[in-house]
Design a protein around this motif. Sequence first.
Motif, PDB file in Angstrom:
ATOM      1  N   LEU A  15       0.793  -1.235   0.000  1.00  0.00           N
ATOM      2  CA  LEU A  15       0.000   0.000   0.000  1.00  0.00           C
ATOM      3  C   LEU A  15       0.827   1.287   0.000  1.00  0.00           C
ATOM      4  N   PRO A  16       1.886   1.414   0.795  1.00  0.00           N
ATOM      5  CA  PRO A  16       2.649   2.671   0.739  1.00  0.00           C
ATOM      6  C   PRO A  16       3.209   2.965  -0.662  1.00  0.00           C
ATOM      7  N   GLU A  33     -10.683   3.566  -2.931  1.00  0.00           N
ATOM      8  CA  GLU A  33     -11.915   2.789  -3.090  1.00  0.00           C
ATOM      9  C   GLU A  33     -11.626   1.292  -2.986  1.00  0.00           C
ATOM     10  N   ALA A  34     -10.543   0.850  -3.616  1.00  0.00           N
ATOM     11  CA  ALA A  34     -10.166  -0.563  -3.553  1.00  0.00           C
ATOM     12  C   ALA A  34      -9.828  -0.966  -2.124  1.00  0.00           C
ATOM     13  N   ALA A  35      -9.074  -0.128  -1.416  1.00  0.00           N
ATOM     14  CA  ALA A  35      -8.714  -0.424  -0.031  1.00  0.00           C
ATOM     15  C   ALA A  35      -9.955  -0.486   0.851  1.00  0.00           C
ATOM     16  N   GLU A  36     -10.900   0.409   0.610  1.00  0.00           N
ATOM     17  CA  GLU A  36     -12.149   0.401   1.383  1.00  0.00           C
ATOM     18  C   GLU A  36     -12.923  -0.892   1.146  1.00  0.00           C
ATOM     19  N   ARG A  37     -12.954  -1.349  -0.089  1.00  0.00           N
ATOM     20  CA  ARG A  37     -13.651  -2.602  -0.402  1.00  0.00           C
ATOM     21  C   ARG A  37     -12.972  -3.784   0.281  1.00  0.00           C
ATOM     22  N   VAL A  38     -11.631  -3.775   0.299  1.00  0.00           N
ATOM     23  CA  VAL A  38     -10.890  -4.853   0.967  1.00  0.00           C
ATOM     24  C   VAL A  38     -11.152  -4.807   2.468  1.00  0.00           C
ATOM     25  N   GLY A 100      15.777  -6.043  20.892  1.00  0.00           N
ATOM     26  CA  GLY A 100      15.954  -5.491  19.558  1.00  0.00           C
ATOM     27  C   GLY A 100      14.994  -4.341  19.304  1.00  0.00           C
ATOM     28  N   PRO A 101      15.181  -3.652  18.175  1.00  0.00           N
ATOM     29  CA  PRO A 101      14.303  -2.517  17.868  1.00  0.00           C
ATOM     30  C   PRO A 101      12.875  -2.971  17.570  1.00  0.00           C
ATOM     31  N   ILE A 102      11.927  -2.117  17.871  1.00  0.00           N
ATOM     32  CA  ILE A 102      10.528  -2.393  17.557  1.00  0.00           C
ATOM     33  C   ILE A 102      10.367  -2.301  16.044  1.00  0.00           C
ATOM     34  N   PRO A 103       9.743  -3.285  15.420  1.00  0.00           N
ATOM     35  CA  PRO A 103       9.577  -3.259  13.962  1.00  0.00           C
ATOM     36  C   PRO A 103       8.824  -2.011  13.497  1.00  0.00           C
ATOM     37  N   LYS A 104       9.219  -1.490  12.339  1.00  0.00           N
ATOM     38  CA  LYS A 104       8.586  -0.295  11.778  1.00  0.00           C
ATOM     39  C   LYS A 104       7.346  -0.633  10.972  1.00  0.00           C
ATOM     40  N   GLU A 105       7.150  -1.922  10.658  1.00  0.00           N
ATOM     41  CA  GLU A 105       5.982  -2.316   9.876  1.00  0.00           C
ATOM     42  C   GLU A 105       4.703  -1.985  10.631  1.00  0.00           C
ATOM     43  N   ARG A 106       3.619  -1.819   9.879  1.00  0.00           N
ATOM     44  CA  ARG A 106       2.311  -1.590  10.470  1.00  0.00           C
ATOM     45  C   ARG A 106       1.256  -2.139   9.517  1.00  0.00           C
ATOM     46  N   CYS A 107       0.027  -2.159   9.932  1.00  0.00           N
ATOM     47  CA  CYS A 107      -1.075  -2.560   9.064  1.00  0.00           C
ATOM     48  C   CYS A 107      -1.434  -1.330   8.243  1.00  0.00           C
ATOM     49  N   TRP A 108      -0.963  -1.295   7.013  1.00  0.00           N
ATOM     50  CA  TRP A 108      -1.207  -0.130   6.164  1.00  0.00           C
ATOM     51  C   TRP A 108      -2.646  -0.076   5.690  1.00  0.00           C
ATOM     52  N   LEU A 109      -3.285  -1.224   5.570  1.00  0.00           N
ATOM     53  CA  LEU A 109      -4.663  -1.259   5.096  1.00  0.00           C
ATOM     54  C   LEU A 109      -5.604  -0.578   6.085  1.00  0.00           C
TER      55      LEU A 109
END
Length: 119
Positions: A15-16, A33-38, A100-109
């Motif tokens: 998504l990013p 719109e596609a993200a909203e449908r998902v 360790g470091p906190i992961p930078k990933e997130r739920c982009w959706l």
Amino acid sequence: MTDDRRFLLAFCQALPELLLVTRAQGAEAALEEAAERVRAGTPVLHVLPRLGIPPHVLTGTGPGRRAGDMLAPLPRPTSGETYRCPDGACGLEVPRAPGGPIPKERCWLRNRPLTAGEA
């Protein structure tokens, strides 16, 4: 992991980058719109054609690509934490070694941080 969950994971992770591309093309509204449908439960494979994205772009398979390029599983640690999809909708698991470091990933959706749990 089911195909639906694999595509959801790949879509969320992409998504990013998809936002940057669609913004440059003036097609940001179509992606939203596609993200909203998902988010509402429509399978990712059903929204890809409206975006002009072939499925192999998300899965990393197809011409010039190797299977699993984008969906390579991350190794699970034997200790520490694992950060997961906040809704459990996809199979995203990001390991964090103790200290360790906190992961930078997130739920982009859903634009939410991942949920921490034990590995």
